[in-house]
Design a protein around this motif. Structure first.
Motif, short mmCIF file in Angstrom:
data_model
loop_
_atom_site.label_atom_id
_atom_site.label_comp_id
_atom_site.label_asym_id
_atom_site.label_seq_id
_atom_site.Cartn_x
_atom_site.Cartn_y
_atom_site.Cartn_z
N ASP A 1 0.76 -1.11 0.04
CA ASP A 1 -0.06 -0.18 -0.04
C ASP A 1 0.98 1.10 -0.02
OD1 ASP A 1 -1.55 2.03 0.64
OD2 ASP A 1 -2.88 1.02 2.11
N GLY A 2 1.03 2.00 -1.03
CA GLY A 2 1.84 3.09 -1.39
C GLY A 2 1.46 4.28 -0.61
N ALA A 3 0.07 4.35 0.05
CA ALA A 3 -0.24 5.14 0.88
C ALA A 3 0.31 5.07 2.22
CB ALA A 3 -1.69 5.34 0.96
N LEU A 4 0.31 4.00 2.67
CA LEU A 4 1.14 3.55 3.99
C LEU A 4 2.42 4.06 4.07
CD1 LEU A 4 -0.39 0.14 5.20
CD2 LEU A 4 -0.67 2.22 6.07
N TYR A 5 3.18 3.83 2.82
CA TYR A 5 4.70 4.38 2.77
C TYR A 5 4.81 5.68 3.04
CZ TYR A 5 9.23 5.22 0.67
OH TYR A 5 10.37 5.67 0.42
N THR B 1 7.46 10.30 -1.16
CA THR B 1 6.34 9.81 -2.18
C THR B 1 6.70 8.11 -2.39
OG1 THR B 1 7.86 10.62 -3.90
CG2 THR B 1 6.22 11.97 -3.10
N GLN B 2 5.74 7.58 -2.96
CA GLN B 2 5.61 5.99 -3.03
C GLN B 2 5.98 5.84 -4.37
OE1 GLN B 2 1.46 4.57 -4.09
NE2 GLN B 2 0.95 6.49 -2.82
N ALA B 3 6.55 4.51 -4.49
CA ALA B 3 7.01 3.97 -5.80
C ALA B 3 5.85 3.87 -6.64
CB ALA B 3 7.87 2.73 -5.55
N SER B 4 6.01 3.29 -7.91
CA SER B 4 4.89 3.19 -8.90
C SER B 4 4.20 1.95 -8.05
CB SER B 4 5.05 2.83 -10.22
OG SER B 4 5.93 1.69 -10.30
N ASN B 5 2.66 1.82 -8.47
CA ASN B 5 2.01 0.85 -7.98
C ASN B 5 2.60 -0.54 -8.52
OD1 ASN B 5 -0.14 -0.19 -5.93
ND2 ASN B 5 -1.17 -0.79 -8.24
N GLU B 6 2.69 -0.41 -9.83
CA GLU B 6 3.22 -1.68 -10.66
C GLU B 6 4.13 -2.38 -10.20
OE1 GLU B 6 4.96 -2.73 -14.87
OE2 GLU B 6 4.23 -0.73 -14.67
N LEU C 1 5.37 -1.75 -6.97
CA LEU C 1 5.14 -2.31 -5.67
C LEU C 1 4.44 -3.62 -5.58
CD1 LEU C 1 3.42 1.13 -3.78
CD2 LEU C 1 5.68 -0.15 -3.41
N GLN C 2 3.43 -3.94 -6.54
CA GLN C 2 3.07 -5.17 -6.50
C GLN C 2 3.89 -6.29 -7.07
OE1 GLN C 2 0.34 -5.07 -4.75
NE2 GLN C 2 0.24 -2.86 -4.64
N THR D 1 12.10 -10.28 -10.06
CA THR D 1 13.39 -9.63 -10.70
C THR D 1 13.62 -8.42 -9.63
OG1 THR D 1 11.85 -8.23 -12.11
CG2 THR D 1 13.10 -10.18 -13.10
N LEU D 2 12.67 -8.17 -8.74
CA LEU D 2 12.47 -7.16 -7.60
C LEU D 2 12.34 -7.81 -6.27
CD1 LEU D 2 12.85 -4.22 -6.75
CD2 LEU D 2 10.51 -3.87 -7.61
N ILE D 3 13.44 -7.56 -5.50
CA ILE D 3 13.19 -8.04 -4.25
C ILE D 3 13.18 -6.92 -3.31
CG2 ILE D 3 14.18 -9.71 -2.31
CD1 ILE D 3 13.25 -11.01 -4.84
N ALA D 4 12.14 -6.96 -2.38
CA ALA D 4 12.20 -5.99 -1.14
C ALA D 4 12.89 -6.60 0.15
CB ALA D 4 10.80 -5.40 -0.92
N ASN D 5 13.96 -6.30 0.39
CA ASN D 5 14.75 -7.01 1.62
C ASN D 5 14.08 -6.58 2.94
OD1 ASN D 5 17.09 -8.81 1.33
ND2 ASN D 5 17.88 -7.43 3.19
N PRO D 6 13.74 -7.38 3.74
CA PRO D 6 12.77 -6.84 4.97
C PRO D 6 13.74 -6.18 5.81
CG PRO D 6 12.69 -8.98 4.54
CD PRO D 6 13.73 -8.68 3.64
N GLY D 7 13.17 -5.30 6.59
CA GLY D 7 13.84 -4.61 7.69
C GLY D 7 14.29 -5.43 8.76
#
Length: 345
Positions: A105-109, A116-121, A123-124, A142-148
């Motif tokens: 959810d970009g709004a949460l970010y 400002t958030q990344a593109s929704n495409e 993010l999903q 092809t895109l990994i969000a490494n956890p905190g």
């Protein structure tokens, strides 16, 4: 595989360098940082003299894309979201160590990170890179969000109990404590020696940016979304995170029984170690390693499950987990390049 690091001059970046130096299948071929461009990495970190003498470059996306197949982004939040789309367009796989792609959810970010958030495409598209729990989503991404760092320790501790319905997802309390390296290398009033030595202090109570990340994964594991109570504390040590979780039990059970079930849940996960009955992990026991050590206690008097989870925040909480994700993406054994014995004492 040729790999690069953007943000090579920070703690996560230099830890990536250390780990990749001993990786048999990865060749570090590009280092970039805006603030340190033109300097040798060994000028920034003299301990690398004679080990890595690469020059840090000002980022040039075309040059970088010609040299590497995968890029690590060890940048502060708010930067990688603007850089990664261009790398994806050039067919470069991206592993992002910042928080820019963790929240669907970009709004949460925007609310929690104040960017400002990344593109929704994208993010999903991003896979949440906690291999022990979301491995299937990572494979082929092809895109990994490494956890905190805090979410890694918290979620590994909670996952078996949440997924199997042993605890209620409501009223979970997480008491987190972190070493000073979690704040990064940049000097600040709150983290210099005179402020943190022989001192412990709470910070960001109820407002830490990792809260929605933890809640998002708790929802994925339990099927319901509930707020958590999450408190964070800075302690006078360099590395390490300890998260102690408290949750209401939904089943009548014993510590012995749950320990066996935790061991079964993580039996094929090299980096999670479950402590024997009535023993509790300590941050020193995972120092410099990619391990997460977990101890649990069924508190029969209060009908609560107490979980203690420890990691090295710079390794399993950042660079080590990023290398683990590199291994998952390529079908290599997850421990490749990461079989480092913890440093003790």
């Amino acid at each position: 595989m040729n790999v690069g690091i953007i943000g090579a001059n920070g703690y996560s970046g230099v830890e990536l360098i250390r780990l990749l130096q001993q990786h048999p299948y990865a060749q570090l071929n590009y280092l970039a940082s805006h603030s340190s461009s033109g300097k040798l990495i060994s000028e920034q970190y003299p301990h690398l003299q004679g080990v890595v003498e690469d020059r840090i470059e000002e980022l040039d996306i075309n040059e970088a894309a010609s040299k590497i197949e995968l890029m690590f982004f060890a940048t502060p939040s708010g930067i990688s979201k603007d850089l990664i789309p261009a790398f994806l367009d050039k067919g470069i796989t991206c592993i992002d160590l910042s928080g820019d792609f963790r929240l669907k959810d970009g709004a949460l970010y925007e609310k929690w990170y104040k960017h400002t958030q990344a593109s929704n495409e994208n993010l999903q598209k991003a896979a949440y890179g906690l291999p022990e729990i979301f491995r299937d989503e990572i494979v082929g991404s092809t895109l990994i969000a490494n956890p905190g760092c805090y979410p890694t320790a918290t979620l590994l501790g909670l996952a078996p109990a949440l997924e199997n319905g042993w605890i209620s997802p409501e009223n979970i309390v997480v008491d987190g404590k972190s070493g000073v390296s979690g704040a990064g290398r940049k000097a600040s009033l709150g983290t210099h020696f005179g402020e943190i030595n022989e001192n412990m202090k709470a910070y960001k109570l109820g407002s830490h940016q990792h809260i929605p990340e933890i809640e998002q994964s708790i929802s994925a594991l339990s099927g319901t979304l509930h707020p958590i109570t999450f408190s964070t504390h800075l302690v006078p040590m360099t590395r390490g995170i300890m998260c102690t979780m408290y949750a209401d039990l939904e089943v009548k059970t014993t510590t012995e029984k749950l320990l066996k079930q935790y061991e079964e849940y993580y039996q094929n996960n090299f980096f999670v170690r479950i402590r024997p009955l009535d023993t509790w992990p300590a941050t020193k026991e995972v120092l410099g390693s990619n391990y997460c050590d977990i101890g649990i206690k069924v508190e029969e008097r209060t009908k609560k499950l107490i979980i203690v989870s420890v990691i090295d925040n710079v390794v399993k909480g950042a660079a080590g987990q990023a290398v683990q994700n590199l291994n998952v993406l390529n079908g290599w054994p997850e421990e490749t390049g990461l079989t480092v014995t913890p440093v003790y004492p």
